[in-house]
Design a protein around this motif. Structure first.
Motif, mmCIF file in Angstrom:
data_model
loop_
_atom_site.group_PDB
_atom_site.id
_atom_site.type_symbol
_atom_site.label_atom_id
_atom_site.label_comp_id
_atom_site.label_asym_id
_atom_site.label_seq_id
_atom_site.Cartn_x
_atom_site.Cartn_y
_atom_site.Cartn_z
ATOM 1 N N ALA A 1 0.837 -1.198 0.000
ATOM 2 C CA ALA A 1 0.000 0.000 0.000
ATOM 3 C C ALA A 1 0.874 1.250 0.000
ATOM 4 O O ALA A 1 1.912 1.286 0.655
ATOM 5 N N PHE A 2 0.455 2.234 -0.753
ATOM 6 C CA PHE A 2 1.110 3.536 -0.740
ATOM 7 C C PHE A 2 0.099 4.608 -1.103
ATOM 8 O O PHE A 2 -0.925 4.333 -1.711
ATOM 9 N N ASP A 3 0.409 5.824 -0.679
ATOM 10 C CA ASP A 3 -0.484 6.957 -0.935
ATOM 11 C C ASP A 3 -0.123 7.614 -2.254
ATOM 12 O O ASP A 3 1.048 7.775 -2.577
ATOM 13 N N VAL A 4 -1.153 7.978 -2.996
ATOM 14 C CA VAL A 4 -0.972 8.656 -4.274
ATOM 15 C C VAL A 4 -1.790 9.942 -4.229
ATOM 16 O O VAL A 4 -2.993 9.908 -3.991
ATOM 17 N N GLY A 5 -1.129 11.046 -4.452
ATOM 18 C CA GLY A 5 -1.828 12.320 -4.561
ATOM 19 C C GLY A 5 -2.363 12.467 -5.973
ATOM 20 O O GLY A 5 -1.656 12.201 -6.942
ATOM 21 N N CYS A 6 -3.608 12.822 -6.095
ATOM 22 C CA CYS A 6 -4.173 12.994 -7.429
ATOM 23 C C CYS A 6 -5.062 14.237 -7.451
ATOM 24 O O CYS A 6 -5.568 14.672 -6.427
ATOM 25 N N THR A 7 -5.199 14.783 -8.621
ATOM 26 C CA THR A 7 -6.083 15.914 -8.842
ATOM 27 C C THR A 7 -7.333 15.374 -9.503
ATOM 28 O O THR A 7 -7.248 14.710 -10.538
ATOM 29 N N ILE A 8 -8.479 15.620 -8.877
ATOM 30 C CA ILE A 8 -9.738 15.107 -9.409
ATOM 31 C C ILE A 8 -10.680 16.277 -9.700
ATOM 32 O O ILE A 8 -10.621 17.312 -9.051
ATOM 33 N N LEU B 1 5.035 9.023 -8.183
ATOM 34 C CA LEU B 1 4.731 7.707 -7.638
ATOM 35 C C LEU B 1 5.993 7.050 -7.091
ATOM 36 O O LEU B 1 7.078 7.214 -7.654
ATOM 37 N N PRO B 2 5.860 6.265 -6.035
ATOM 38 C CA PRO B 2 7.028 5.573 -5.497
ATOM 39 C C PRO B 2 7.381 4.354 -6.349
ATOM 40 O O PRO B 2 6.572 3.884 -7.146
ATOM 41 N N THR B 3 8.581 3.859 -6.168
ATOM 42 C CA THR B 3 8.957 2.604 -6.825
ATOM 43 C C THR B 3 8.416 1.465 -5.972
ATOM 44 O O THR B 3 8.330 1.565 -4.757
ATOM 45 N N ILE B 4 8.027 0.369 -6.631
ATOM 46 C CA ILE B 4 7.508 -0.777 -5.909
ATOM 47 C C ILE B 4 8.366 -1.987 -6.169
ATOM 48 O O ILE B 4 8.992 -2.113 -7.226
ATOM 49 N N GLU B 5 8.422 -2.883 -5.198
ATOM 50 C CA GLU B 5 9.263 -4.067 -5.330
ATOM 51 C C GLU B 5 8.685 -5.011 -6.363
ATOM 52 O O GLU B 5 7.491 -5.256 -6.415
ATOM 53 N N SER B 6 9.573 -5.537 -7.192
ATOM 54 C CA SER B 6 9.157 -6.467 -8.250
ATOM 55 C C SER B 6 9.200 -7.881 -7.690
ATOM 56 O O SER B 6 10.171 -8.280 -7.066
ATOM 57 N N TYR B 7 8.122 -8.640 -7.927
ATOM 58 C CA TYR B 7 8.057 -10.010 -7.458
ATOM 59 C C TYR B 7 8.314 -11.005 -8.558
ATOM 60 O O TYR B 7 8.265 -12.208 -8.343
ATOM 61 N N GLU B 8 8.557 -10.538 -9.740
ATOM 62 C CA GLU B 8 8.802 -11.448 -10.872
ATOM 63 C C GLU B 8 10.224 -11.974 -10.777
ATOM 64 O O GLU B 8 11.167 -11.241 -10.562
ATOM 65 N N GLU B 9 10.366 -13.262 -10.905
ATOM 66 C CA GLU B 9 11.703 -13.883 -10.825
ATOM 67 C C GLU B 9 12.188 -14.191 -12.205
ATOM 68 O O GLU B 9 11.537 -14.553 -13.100
ATOM 69 N N THR C 1 4.463 4.210 -14.212
ATOM 70 C CA THR C 1 4.267 5.439 -14.986
ATOM 71 C C THR C 1 3.018 6.153 -14.480
ATOM 72 O O THR C 1 2.031 5.515 -14.083
ATOM 73 N N GLY C 2 3.066 7.464 -14.489
ATOM 74 C CA GLY C 2 1.937 8.264 -14.018
ATOM 75 C C GLY C 2 0.695 8.057 -14.854
ATOM 76 O O GLY C 2 -0.420 8.009 -14.343
ATOM 77 N N HIS C 3 0.890 7.905 -16.164
ATOM 78 C CA HIS C 3 -0.253 7.745 -17.060
ATOM 79 C C HIS C 3 -1.009 6.445 -16.772
ATOM 80 O O HIS C 3 -2.245 6.435 -16.751
ATOM 81 N N SER C 4 -0.283 5.358 -16.525
ATOM 82 C CA SER C 4 -0.968 4.093 -16.262
ATOM 83 C C SER C 4 -1.698 4.129 -14.924
ATOM 84 O O SER C 4 -2.794 3.585 -14.789
ATOM 85 N N MET C 5 -1.107 4.782 -13.917
ATOM 86 C CA MET C 5 -1.790 4.905 -12.625
ATOM 87 C C MET C 5 -3.018 5.791 -12.766
ATOM 88 O O MET C 5 -4.068 5.513 -12.198
ATOM 89 N N GLN C 6 -2.911 6.844 -13.559
ATOM 90 C CA GLN C 6 -4.048 7.737 -13.787
ATOM 91 C C GLN C 6 -5.191 6.969 -14.441
ATOM 92 O O GLN C 6 -6.346 7.101 -14.036
ATOM 93 N N GLN C 7 -4.879 6.140 -15.428
ATOM 94 C CA GLN C 7 -5.927 5.351 -16.087
ATOM 95 C C GLN C 7 -6.537 4.325 -15.138
ATOM 96 O O GLN C 7 -7.748 4.104 -15.140
ATOM 97 N N ALA C 8 -5.700 3.684 -14.322
ATOM 98 C CA ALA C 8 -6.209 2.683 -13.376
ATOM 99 C C ALA C 8 -7.140 3.330 -12.355
ATOM 100 O O ALA C 8 -8.202 2.780 -12.030
ATOM 101 N N LEU C 9 -6.767 4.502 -11.854
ATOM 102 C CA LEU C 9 -7.636 5.190 -10.897
ATOM 103 C C LEU C 9 -8.900 5.717 -11.565
ATOM 104 O O LEU C 9 -9.982 5.672 -10.982
ATOM 105 N N ALA C 10 -8.768 6.206 -12.792
ATOM 106 C CA ALA C 10 -9.935 6.723 -13.507
ATOM 107 C C ALA C 10 -10.979 5.631 -13.735
ATOM 108 O O ALA C 10 -12.178 5.896 -13.693
ATOM 109 N N SER C 11 -10.523 4.400 -13.961
ATOM 110 C CA SER C 11 -11.477 3.311 -14.171
ATOM 111 C C SER C 11 -12.193 2.920 -12.884
ATOM 112 O O SER C 11 -13.254 2.310 -12.924
ATOM 113 N N ARG C 12 -11.627 3.276 -11.748
ATOM 114 C CA ARG C 12 -12.240 2.951 -10.462
ATOM 115 C C ARG C 12 -13.024 4.122 -9.864
ATOM 116 O O ARG C 12 -13.856 3.929 -9.002
#
Length: 135
Positions: free
Chosen positions: A53-60, A127-135, A104-115
């Protein structure tokens, strides 16, 4: 305390109860009318990506009634987004060998817009960096 009671008693003799009732009704109607206008505001949402979990500031942007429901309700400010819906622009490996990806900011913006269906997501903050779980 007696001075306050006396003040309101004298005030009541000058102002009629009907006037006060109409003043309150006018204020309520004005407030409801203004909530129908479109406004833009900054809002912080909690996003959960792959269990992190992380906080994202957005303009709505949206109608005042919808914006109030987002800013007053914590349930409408928490979103779970799978990493498969997001795009990443860079990977960084730290000294311990863990790999982190930057969303990327654009992908997060689209994901939030769909919700957030009843408001427009105009922009998202850094946006912060997130740990990758792909091996």
């Amino acid at each position: 305390m007696g001075d306050i009671k006396g003040f309101f008693k004298r005030l009541g003799s000058y102002i009629s109860p009907a006037y006060v009732t109409m003043l309150v009704a006018a204020f309520i109607l004005w407030y409801i009318t203004k909530l129908g206008d479109t406004y833009t505001t900054d809002h912080v949402v909690t996003v959960v990506v792959d269990g992190k979990a992380f906080d994202v500031g957005c303009t709505i942007r949206g109608k005042g009634t919808n914006l109030i429901s987002y800013t007053m309700s914590s349930e409408r400010s928490n979103f779970e987004v799978p990493s498969s819906e997001l795009s990443f622009d860079k990977e960084v490996t730290d000294d311990t060998g863990k790999t982190y990806r930057h969303v990327t900011g654009h992908s997060m913006q689209q994901a939030l817009a769909s919700r957030m269906n009843d408001v427009d997501v105009v922009a998202v903050s850094k946006l912060p960096t997130i740990e990758s779980y792909e091996e």
